[in-house]
Write a protein that holds these residues in place. Structure first.
Motif, mmCIF file in Angstrom:
data_model
loop_
_atom_site.group_PDB
_atom_site.id
_atom_site.type_symbol
_atom_site.label_atom_id
_atom_site.label_comp_id
_atom_site.label_asym_id
_atom_site.label_seq_id
_atom_site.Cartn_x
_atom_site.Cartn_y
_atom_site.Cartn_z
ATOM 1 N N MET A 1 7.968 0.055 -6.723
ATOM 2 C CA MET A 1 7.777 -1.293 -6.149
ATOM 3 C C MET A 1 9.122 -1.853 -5.675
ATOM 4 O O MET A 1 10.123 -1.748 -6.348
ATOM 5 C CB MET A 1 7.215 -2.220 -7.228
ATOM 6 N N TYR A 11 5.740 -5.996 -3.564
ATOM 7 C CA TYR A 11 4.646 -5.395 -2.821
ATOM 8 C C TYR A 11 4.750 -3.886 -2.928
ATOM 9 O O TYR A 11 5.846 -3.331 -2.912
ATOM 10 C CB TYR A 11 4.750 -5.857 -1.357
ATOM 11 N N ASP A 12 3.607 -3.215 -3.039
ATOM 12 C CA ASP A 12 3.692 -1.762 -3.208
ATOM 13 C C ASP A 12 3.733 -1.014 -1.882
ATOM 14 O O ASP A 12 3.786 0.203 -1.851
ATOM 15 C CB ASP A 12 2.540 -1.255 -4.089
ATOM 16 N N LYS A 13 3.669 -1.744 -0.779
ATOM 17 C CA LYS A 13 3.734 -1.070 0.525
ATOM 18 C C LYS A 13 4.892 -1.583 1.365
ATOM 19 O O LYS A 13 4.783 -1.754 2.568
ATOM 20 C CB LYS A 13 2.410 -1.247 1.280
#
Ligand SMILES: [Zn+2]
Ligand SMILES: [Zn+2]
Length: 78
Positions: A1, A11-13
């Motif tokens: 993360m 945010y993981d993206k």
């Protein structure tokens, strides 16, 4: 993360943009544009496309360059 360096969102993206030797982390293109895109010298909007450049001055379009007294420029899009 990773955490967006503009808005602080966890945010993981997230994605990274490397520029001029340093790496930036963003959660969205909006944040990346906010941080990295140059601003038009005439109207102040973010230059997201090619824009036009003259003597190190950046404009969003040839019209703005003209308004700012920089003549003879053409949009680089065509
Ligand atoms: Zn963000
Ligand atoms: Zn402009």
């Amino acid at each position: 993360m990773a955490r967006c360096e503009v808005c602080g969102n966890d945010y993981d993206k997230t994605f990274e943009v490397a520029r001029e030797g340093s790496t930036h982390v963003f959660d969205s293109f909006e944040c990346a544009i906010h941080a990295l895109a140059p601003a038009c010298e005439h109207c102040g909007c973010k230059v997201i496309g090619h824009g036009v450049e003259s003597d190190g001055r950046m404009f969003c379009c040839a019209h703005c360059a003209e308004q700012a007294g920089v003549g003879g420029l053409r949009d680089r899009t065509g």
